[in-house]
Design a protein around this motif. Sequence first.
Motif, PDB file in Angstrom:
ATOM      1  N   PHE A 179       3.991  -2.365   3.772  1.00  0.00           N
ATOM      2  CA  PHE A 179       4.183  -3.742   3.331  1.00  0.00           C
ATOM      3  C   PHE A 179       3.302  -4.698   4.125  1.00  0.00           C
ATOM      4  O   PHE A 179       3.331  -4.704   5.361  1.00  0.00           O
ATOM      5  N   GLY A 180       2.522  -5.509   3.431  1.00  0.00           N
ATOM      6  CA  GLY A 180       1.649  -6.473   4.080  1.00  0.00           C
ATOM      7  C   GLY A 180       2.431  -7.661   4.623  1.00  0.00           C
ATOM      8  O   GLY A 180       3.314  -8.188   3.949  1.00  0.00           O
ATOM      9  N   VAL A 181       2.114  -8.045   5.862  1.00  0.00           N
ATOM     10  CA  VAL A 181       2.727  -9.215   6.504  1.00  0.00           C
ATOM     11  C   VAL A 181       1.622 -10.070   7.116  1.00  0.00           C
ATOM     12  O   VAL A 181       0.556  -9.566   7.469  1.00  0.00           O
ATOM     13  N   ALA A 182       1.883 -11.356   7.252  1.00  0.00           N
ATOM     14  CA  ALA A 182       0.895 -12.268   7.836  1.00  0.00           C
ATOM     15  C   ALA A 182       0.868 -12.169   9.356  1.00  0.00           C
ATOM     16  O   ALA A 182      -0.176 -12.321   9.976  1.00  0.00           O
ATOM     17  N   ASP A 183       2.028 -11.905   9.982  1.00  0.00           N
ATOM     18  CA  ASP A 183       2.129 -11.854  11.443  1.00  0.00           C
ATOM     19  C   ASP A 183       3.003 -10.660  11.820  1.00  0.00           C
ATOM     20  O   ASP A 183       4.232 -10.740  11.781  1.00  0.00           O
ATOM     21  N   ILE A 184       2.380  -9.547  12.177  1.00  0.00           N
ATOM     22  CA  ILE A 184       3.112  -8.309  12.419  1.00  0.00           C
ATOM     23  C   ILE A 184       4.037  -8.405  13.630  1.00  0.00           C
ATOM     24  O   ILE A 184       5.135  -7.862  13.608  1.00  0.00           O
ATOM     25  N   GLU A 209      -9.170  -2.674  15.765  1.00  0.00           N
ATOM     26  CA  GLU A 209      -9.768  -4.000  15.894  1.00  0.00           C
ATOM     27  C   GLU A 209     -10.626  -4.379  14.690  1.00  0.00           C
ATOM     28  O   GLU A 209     -11.413  -3.582  14.195  1.00  0.00           O
ATOM     29  N   GLY A 210     -10.412  -5.589  14.211  1.00  0.00           N
ATOM     30  CA  GLY A 210     -11.171  -6.105  13.081  1.00  0.00           C
ATOM     31  C   GLY A 210     -10.770  -5.525  11.743  1.00  0.00           C
ATOM     32  O   GLY A 210     -11.371  -5.846  10.726  1.00  0.00           O
ATOM     33  N   MET A 211      -9.739  -4.647  11.740  1.00  0.00           N
ATOM     34  CA  MET A 211      -9.339  -4.007  10.492  1.00  0.00           C
ATOM     35  C   MET A 211      -7.866  -4.238  10.169  1.00  0.00           C
ATOM     36  O   MET A 211      -7.544  -4.892   9.190  1.00  0.00           O
ATOM     37  N   VAL A 212      -6.963  -3.668  11.002  1.00  0.00           N
ATOM     38  CA  VAL A 212      -5.549  -3.716  10.659  1.00  0.00           C
ATOM     39  C   VAL A 212      -4.674  -3.450  11.882  1.00  0.00           C
ATOM     40  O   VAL A 212      -5.088  -2.751  12.808  1.00  0.00           O
ATOM     41  N   SER A 213      -3.479  -4.013  11.865  1.00  0.00           N
ATOM     42  CA  SER A 213      -2.425  -3.655  12.823  1.00  0.00           C
ATOM     43  C   SER A 213      -1.284  -3.085  12.005  1.00  0.00           C
ATOM     44  O   SER A 213      -0.908  -3.658  10.966  1.00  0.00           O
ATOM     45  N   ILE A 214      -0.727  -1.937  12.452  1.00  0.00           N
ATOM     46  CA  ILE A 214       0.342  -1.277  11.709  1.00  0.00           C
ATOM     47  C   ILE A 214       1.492  -0.895  12.627  1.00  0.00           C
ATOM     48  O   ILE A 214       1.294  -0.641  13.816  1.00  0.00           O
ATOM     49  N   ALA A 215       2.681  -0.858  12.057  1.00  0.00           N
ATOM     50  CA  ALA A 215       3.874  -0.448  12.792  1.00  0.00           C
ATOM     51  C   ALA A 215       4.795   0.307  11.834  1.00  0.00           C
ATOM     52  O   ALA A 215       5.143  -0.205  10.772  1.00  0.00           O
ATOM     53  N   THR A 216       5.160   1.528  12.217  1.00  0.00           N
ATOM     54  CA  THR A 216       6.055   2.351  11.405  1.00  0.00           C
ATOM     55  C   THR A 216       7.503   2.062  11.776  1.00  0.00           C
ATOM     56  O   THR A 216       7.842   1.982  12.959  1.00  0.00           O
ATOM     57  N   LEU A 245       4.747  -1.725   8.332  1.00  0.00           N
ATOM     58  CA  LEU A 245       4.282  -3.098   8.216  1.00  0.00           C
ATOM     59  C   LEU A 245       2.796  -3.062   8.539  1.00  0.00           C
ATOM     60  O   LEU A 245       2.367  -2.289   9.412  1.00  0.00           O
ATOM     61  N   ALA A 246       1.998  -3.878   7.870  1.00  0.00           N
ATOM     62  CA  ALA A 246       0.565  -3.938   8.141  1.00  0.00           C
ATOM     63  C   ALA A 246       0.082  -5.374   8.074  1.00  0.00           C
ATOM     64  O   ALA A 246       0.390  -6.088   7.126  1.00  0.00           O
ATOM     65  N   GLN A 247      -0.669  -5.768   9.088  1.00  0.00           N
ATOM     66  CA  GLN A 247      -1.324  -7.075   9.093  1.00  0.00           C
ATOM     67  C   GLN A 247      -2.814  -6.840   8.923  1.00  0.00           C
ATOM     68  O   GLN A 247      -3.451  -6.163   9.738  1.00  0.00           O
ATOM     69  N   ASP A 248      -3.372  -7.382   7.864  1.00  0.00           N
ATOM     70  CA  ASP A 248      -4.790  -7.256   7.573  1.00  0.00           C
ATOM     71  C   ASP A 248      -5.573  -8.150   8.520  1.00  0.00           C
ATOM     72  O   ASP A 248      -5.410  -9.364   8.508  1.00  0.00           O
ATOM     73  N   LEU A 249      -6.405  -7.556   9.368  1.00  0.00           N
ATOM     74  CA  LEU A 249      -7.192  -8.306  10.320  1.00  0.00           C
ATOM     75  C   LEU A 249      -8.586  -8.646   9.802  1.00  0.00           C
ATOM     76  O   LEU A 249      -9.324  -9.350  10.468  1.00  0.00           O
ATOM     77  N   THR A 250      -8.922  -8.157   8.609  1.00  0.00           N
ATOM     78  CA  THR A 250     -10.250  -8.429   8.066  1.00  0.00           C
ATOM     79  C   THR A 250     -10.379  -9.866   7.586  1.00  0.00           C
ATOM     80  O   THR A 250     -11.490 -10.351   7.443  1.00  0.00           O
ATOM     81  N   THR A 261       0.860  -1.170   0.000  1.00  0.00           N
ATOM     82  CA  THR A 261       0.000   0.000   0.000  1.00  0.00           C
ATOM     83  C   THR A 261       0.899   1.223   0.000  1.00  0.00           C
ATOM     84  O   THR A 261       1.817   1.324   0.810  1.00  0.00           O
ATOM     85  N   LEU A 262       0.659   2.138  -0.928  1.00  0.00           N
ATOM     86  CA  LEU A 262       1.379   3.400  -0.968  1.00  0.00           C
ATOM     87  C   LEU A 262       0.496   4.421  -0.270  1.00  0.00           C
ATOM     88  O   LEU A 262      -0.567   4.783  -0.761  1.00  0.00           O
ATOM     89  N   SER A 263       0.950   4.871   0.891  1.00  0.00           N
ATOM     90  CA  SER A 263       0.157   5.768   1.725  1.00  0.00           C
ATOM     91  C   SER A 263       0.565   7.211   1.475  1.00  0.00           C
ATOM     92  O   SER A 263       1.745   7.546   1.554  1.00  0.00           O
ATOM     93  N   ILE A 264      -0.430   8.060   1.170  1.00  0.00           N
ATOM     94  CA  ILE A 264      -0.150   9.481   0.980  1.00  0.00           C
ATOM     95  C   ILE A 264      -1.097  10.301   1.849  1.00  0.00           C
ATOM     96  O   ILE A 264      -2.178   9.842   2.220  1.00  0.00           O
TER      97      ILE A 264
END
Length: 125
Positions: free
Chosen positions: A72-77, A99-106, A117-122, A11-14
Amino acid sequence: MSLVSLENTITLSISVRDRHASAEWYSSMLGFELKHHIDEAGWSEMHTKTLGVTLGLGEQTEPKPGNTVPVFGVADIESARGAMEGAGVKFDGPTETIEGMVSIATFYDPDGNAMMLAQDLTVFA
């Protein structure tokens, strides 16, 4: 071999002033399709024309042009973050979860460029 196993997504975030107006612009100018608006998080996502590449629109009062952050998408953040921190990679605060959406770490590369890094929780919802 890399420390982190990435998913086949990026995902390119702007930063933008008005996510809804920007989504309309990207749709009409580049043919991107709206994936969703998450108003409570000030975030929107659009499918680009490139498989696995999403455009993220983060709403800010004063966006700074040129400040694109690859996500960058990861399976286990937690596992990915732990491996990277163990190798000396600097992270900016704790992992954030919607919750129920995403976990992110810069995190930052050696030159101070921000990435996430982002883990898709959906997928579990």
